[in-house]
Motif scaffolding. Structure first.
Motif, PDB file in Angstrom:
ATOM      1  N   SER A 110      -9.972  -8.975   2.083  1.00  0.00           N
ATOM      2  CA  SER A 110      -8.777  -9.654   1.561  1.00  0.00           C
ATOM      3  C   SER A 110      -9.127 -10.668   0.474  1.00  0.00           C
ATOM      4  O   SER A 110     -10.298 -10.882   0.153  1.00  0.00           O
ATOM      5  CB  SER A 110      -8.043 -10.371   2.695  1.00  0.00           C
ATOM      6  N   ALA A 147      -7.210  -6.987   4.243  1.00  0.00           N
ATOM      7  CA  ALA A 147      -6.603  -6.111   3.240  1.00  0.00           C
ATOM      8  C   ALA A 147      -7.666  -5.631   2.247  1.00  0.00           C
ATOM      9  O   ALA A 147      -8.870  -5.842   2.452  1.00  0.00           O
ATOM     10  CB  ALA A 147      -5.475  -6.855   2.521  1.00  0.00           C
ATOM     11  N   SER A 149      -8.671  -6.162  -1.436  1.00  0.00           N
ATOM     12  CA  SER A 149      -8.528  -6.880  -2.699  1.00  0.00           C
ATOM     13  C   SER A 149      -9.778  -6.680  -3.541  1.00  0.00           C
ATOM     14  O   SER A 149     -10.723  -7.480  -3.510  1.00  0.00           O
ATOM     15  CB  SER A 149      -8.276  -8.376  -2.478  1.00  0.00           C
ATOM     16  N   SER A 183      -3.902  -6.444  -2.633  1.00  0.00           N
ATOM     17  CA  SER A 183      -3.777  -7.851  -2.274  1.00  0.00           C
ATOM     18  C   SER A 183      -4.354  -8.707  -3.390  1.00  0.00           C
ATOM     19  O   SER A 183      -5.333  -8.328  -4.038  1.00  0.00           O
ATOM     20  CB  SER A 183      -4.536  -8.111  -0.958  1.00  0.00           C
TER      21      SER A 183
END
Length: 256
Positions: A110, A147, A149, A183
């Protein structure tokens, strides 16, 4: 300030001198030494004299997001460990002008979830390559779930080059991932961060979940001179793909 490297037995193995008296017996080795010294002299004046010259500074950024289970994460580590134990990869390092590279291993997921798994390491002979491989193989996962990213992984990686104590002819982020950026910053913003710093981003797209993820990496992830994407059909295939990718990154010509 000298190179920033971790301590311990593996560290001591990595600190072999790049040019050994017994290695300079043939003319080709001598010419490489002369070329390496020339490149040091030709380096930009902004590079500190204490920085250790290498052919490439390489950030290995592996996917540790929620889509990557324990077995898949371990396959990434296994692929990297096998690659640095590979004689052809070790020879590619020795064939460079400086006969040395600098490498660090990071995990990412993330926006706010990245971690340095193995700090910057000098690789300049078989022993240091095998020590690095052993540390990769025994690494614990530091980022678990999150997530995807990719843009944040790039933004996290770029500043690492400024504080590592190495002076590379090239600076490269090697991103491995199995999904789209979903993200944080847009990929356009992430790539701009790398471009501004003159850092190349290469990609290894693992297509176990997303068909044509390689095309997405081509269009939205990679940036910089000579940037490229290699695809793996799944995490088992990653083991062969990462070896090919490292060989290409190590053998690449210096950026003028």
């Amino acid at each position: 300030m000298g190179p920033i490297m971790e301590r311990g037995p593996a560290h001591r193995a990595a600190l072999k001198r790049p040019f050994k008296r017994g290695d300079q017996g043939d003319g080709l080795r001598f010419l490489k030494t002369v070329l390496g010294l020339f490149l040091v002299c030709a380096a930009p004046s902004s590079v500190a004299q204490s920085d250790y010259p290498v052919d490439v500074e390489l950030v290995l950024a592996i996917d540790s997001s929620a889509s990557v289970d324990r077995d898949e994460f371990d396959l990434q580590l296994r692929g990297l460990a096998l690659a640095f134990n590979d004689p052809e990869v070790q020879q590619a390092i020795k064939n460079g002008a400086f006969q040395a590279i600098a490498v660090t291993l990071i995990e990412w997921s993330s926006v706010d979830r990245q971690a340095i798994n193995i700090p910057w390491r000098l690789i300049n002979d078989r022993e240091s390559a095998e020590a690095f491989a052993a540390d990769i193989a025994s690494s614990a996962r530091m980022v678990d779930t999150g997530a995807t990213s990719i843009s944040a992984a790039i933004a996290y990686s770029v500043p690492l080059f400024a504080v590592n104590g190495f002076a590379g002819q090239r600076q490269v982020i090697d991103i491995s991932g199995d999904g789209f950026n979903n993200s944080g910053r847009t990929m356009r913003e992430g790539r701009q961060i790398a471009s501004t710093a003159r850092v190349t981003v290469n990609g290894l797209a693992i297509q176990n979940q997303v068909l044509d993820l390689g095309g997405y990496f081509e269009d939205y992830v990679i940036t910089g001179p000579g940037a490229f994407v290699i695809t793996a059909e799944d995490y088992e295939d990653y083991i062969k793909a990462i070896r090919r990718k490292l060989l290409r990154e190590i053998k690449a010509s210096p950026i003028s």
